[in-house]
Write a protein that holds these residues in place. Structure first.
Motif, short mmCIF file in Angstrom:
data_model
loop_
_atom_site.label_atom_id
_atom_site.label_comp_id
_atom_site.label_asym_id
_atom_site.label_seq_id
_atom_site.Cartn_x
_atom_site.Cartn_y
_atom_site.Cartn_z
N UNK A 153 0.79 -1.18 0.01
CA UNK A 153 0.03 -0.02 -0.01
C UNK A 153 0.94 1.32 -0.18
N UNK A 154 1.88 1.24 -0.52
CA UNK A 154 3.26 2.44 -0.25
C UNK A 154 2.65 3.44 -1.51
N UNK A 155 1.68 3.01 -2.29
CA UNK A 155 1.44 4.23 -3.17
C UNK A 155 0.25 4.92 -2.77
N UNK A 156 -0.11 4.72 -1.47
CA UNK A 156 -1.18 5.46 -0.96
C UNK A 156 -0.87 6.54 -0.10
N UNK A 157 -1.57 7.72 0.01
CA UNK A 157 -0.97 8.86 0.79
C UNK A 157 -1.25 8.33 2.20
N UNK A 158 -0.17 8.33 3.10
CA UNK A 158 -0.16 8.05 4.41
C UNK A 158 -0.81 9.01 5.63
N UNK A 159 -0.89 10.21 5.06
CA UNK A 159 -1.53 11.31 5.80
C UNK A 159 -3.09 11.20 5.72
N UNK A 160 -3.56 10.53 4.69
CA UNK A 160 -5.16 10.68 4.58
C UNK A 160 -5.63 9.36 5.59
N UNK A 161 -7.05 9.65 6.07
CA UNK A 161 -7.69 8.55 6.56
C UNK A 161 -8.30 7.62 5.33
N UNK A 162 -8.64 6.15 5.78
CA UNK A 162 -9.47 5.34 4.84
C UNK A 162 -10.55 6.13 4.23
N UNK A 163 -11.56 6.96 5.29
CA UNK A 163 -12.53 7.70 4.61
C UNK A 163 -12.37 8.69 3.77
#
Length: 180
Positions: free
Chosen positions: A60-70
């Motif tokens: 999942x390293x291509x996801x923005x870590x500062x964002x929540x799942x929602x």
């Protein structure tokens, strides 16, 4: 170093491919080539002009870590009810949807990324070992979600249960043997 050589492969709209083979055989590299993140040394690679690619990396390293799942899901579709429903369908605990992705387990990040992709309108999903960190219940939910997905799927997995459940085609990659 050459990872893939002599590949002649065509993926048609609606196909569901599983890329299999041992670690180091080029499965993730092939996904990165399709994404344009890497360039082939030779040959041709064409992705359809109407392809809208959705990609989930192994961790999942291509996801923005500062964002929540929602928040991630709301980036795909501005309907909080649908976003929460998709997260729940993928077995994301309700108390996790408002936590930043960087604070979640690898499995919870995977669920968030999958929910985002399924809501995003992507018509070509590239999934790199999405079941690595999922518990059995979440694997079953993923299987159901992918079974209902109307687009094209290219899935890297060692999970034979998932492969058998969702794939219509298989591409077996083998490590290149370099003679000295």
């Amino acid at each position: 170093r050459t990872v893939i050589d002599g590949l002649d492969w065509e993926v048609a709209r609606g196909d569901r491919w599983v890329l299999s083979g041992p670690n180091g055989s080029g499965k993730s590299t092939l996904l990165r080539l399709l994404l344009g993140e890497e360039r082939a040394d030779s040959g041709q690679l064409r992705v359809g002009a109407k392809a809208r690619i959705g990609y989930l990396a192994q961790e999942g390293e291509n996801l923005r870590p500062d964002r929540t799942a929602l928040e991630l899901c709301l980036d795909a579709i501005p309907d909080e009810t649908r976003a929460r429903t998709m997260l729940a369908c993928l077995k994301m605990p309700a108390d996790q949807v408002l936590r930043p992705l960087r604070t979640l387990s690898a499995g919870e990040r995977t669920k968030a990324g999958l929910a985002f992709l399924l809501l995003s309108g992507a018509n070509l999903l590239l999934l790199d070992e999405p079941t690595n960190h999922l518990e059995i219940e979440a694997r079953e939910a993923l299987e159901q979600a992918l079974a209902g997905y109307p687009g094209t799927l290219i899935l890297v997995t060692h999970d034979e249960w998932l492969a058998a459940a969702v794939a219509t085609h298989r591409l077996e990659l083998k490590p290149l043997v370099v003679s000295g």
